[in-house]
Design a protein around this motif. Structure first.
Motif, PDB file in Angstrom:
ATOM      1  N   UNK A  20       0.839  -1.206   0.000  1.00  0.00           N
ATOM      2  CA  UNK A  20       0.000   0.000   0.000  1.00  0.00           C
ATOM      3  C   UNK A  20       0.868   1.247   0.000  1.00  0.00           C
ATOM      4  N   UNK A  21       1.963   1.204   0.744  1.00  0.00           N
ATOM      5  CA  UNK A  21       2.885   2.338   0.776  1.00  0.00           C
ATOM      6  C   UNK A  21       3.419   2.625  -0.631  1.00  0.00           C
ATOM      7  N   UNK A  48      -6.378   1.995  -0.900  1.00  0.00           N
ATOM      8  CA  UNK A  48      -7.372   2.049   0.165  1.00  0.00           C
ATOM      9  C   UNK A  48      -7.824   0.642   0.555  1.00  0.00           C
ATOM     10  N   UNK A  49      -8.067  -0.220  -0.435  1.00  0.00           N
ATOM     11  CA  UNK A  49      -8.462  -1.597  -0.144  1.00  0.00           C
ATOM     12  C   UNK A  49      -7.357  -2.339   0.601  1.00  0.00           C
ATOM     13  N   UNK A  52      -7.430  -1.207   4.184  1.00  0.00           N
ATOM     14  CA  UNK A  52      -8.586  -1.783   4.877  1.00  0.00           C
ATOM     15  C   UNK A  52      -8.335  -3.240   5.225  1.00  0.00           C
ATOM     16  N   UNK A  53      -7.824  -3.998   4.272  1.00  0.00           N
ATOM     17  CA  UNK A  53      -7.564  -5.423   4.520  1.00  0.00           C
ATOM     18  C   UNK A  53      -6.513  -5.615   5.597  1.00  0.00           C
ATOM     19  N   UNK A  54      -5.516  -4.764   5.611  1.00  0.00           N
ATOM     20  CA  UNK A  54      -4.491  -4.850   6.658  1.00  0.00           C
ATOM     21  C   UNK A  54      -5.122  -4.587   8.024  1.00  0.00           C
ATOM     22  N   UNK A  55      -5.978  -3.594   8.100  1.00  0.00           N
ATOM     23  CA  UNK A  55      -6.649  -3.281   9.361  1.00  0.00           C
ATOM     24  C   UNK A  55      -7.525  -4.423   9.834  1.00  0.00           C
ATOM     25  N   UNK A  56      -8.290  -5.016   8.923  1.00  0.00           N
ATOM     26  CA  UNK A  56      -9.148  -6.134   9.296  1.00  0.00           C
ATOM     27  C   UNK A  56      -8.318  -7.338   9.739  1.00  0.00           C
ATOM     28  N   UNK A  57      -7.185  -7.559   9.090  1.00  0.00           N
ATOM     29  CA  UNK A  57      -6.319  -8.675   9.480  1.00  0.00           C
ATOM     30  C   UNK A  57      -5.759  -8.450  10.885  1.00  0.00           C
TER      31      UNK A  57
END
Length: 95
Positions: A20-21, A48-49, A52-57
């Protein structure tokens, strides 16, 4: 919730965040170069996706640890309902 860097699932999260970076750096470059709006937004949506996926993980890892703590009786002075409420707030913060 403390994160342990040697956790395999968190290694995947770190890789996703690094990707993402790179995508965000690409978006900045695209804007600086005056690239097409559609291309910029497409790249931004991908970043952005990934975030989001990193946060959910990360939250999923936290939930697993909370369940393990509850099952083993280790609650660090926090009851099960408080832990549940804290994880729910974290989850909803990504919505």
């Amino acid at each position: 919730m403390d994160l342990e860097r040697d956790d395999a699932s968190l290694k995947a999260v770190l890789n996703r965040l690094r990707r993402a970076q790179g995508q965000i750096a690409g978006v900045i470059r695209m804007i600086e170069e005056g690239r097409d709006c559609e291309d910029v937004v497409t790249q931004l949506a991908a970043a952005s996706r990934a975030l989001d996926r990193a946060g959910f993980a990360i939250i999923a890892t936290g939930l697993q640890r909370c369940v393990a703590d509850i099952e083993s009786g280790r609650k660090n002075g926090e009851d099960a309902e408080a832990m549940k409420a804290r994880m729910e707030r974290l989850f909803l913060s990504l919505a």
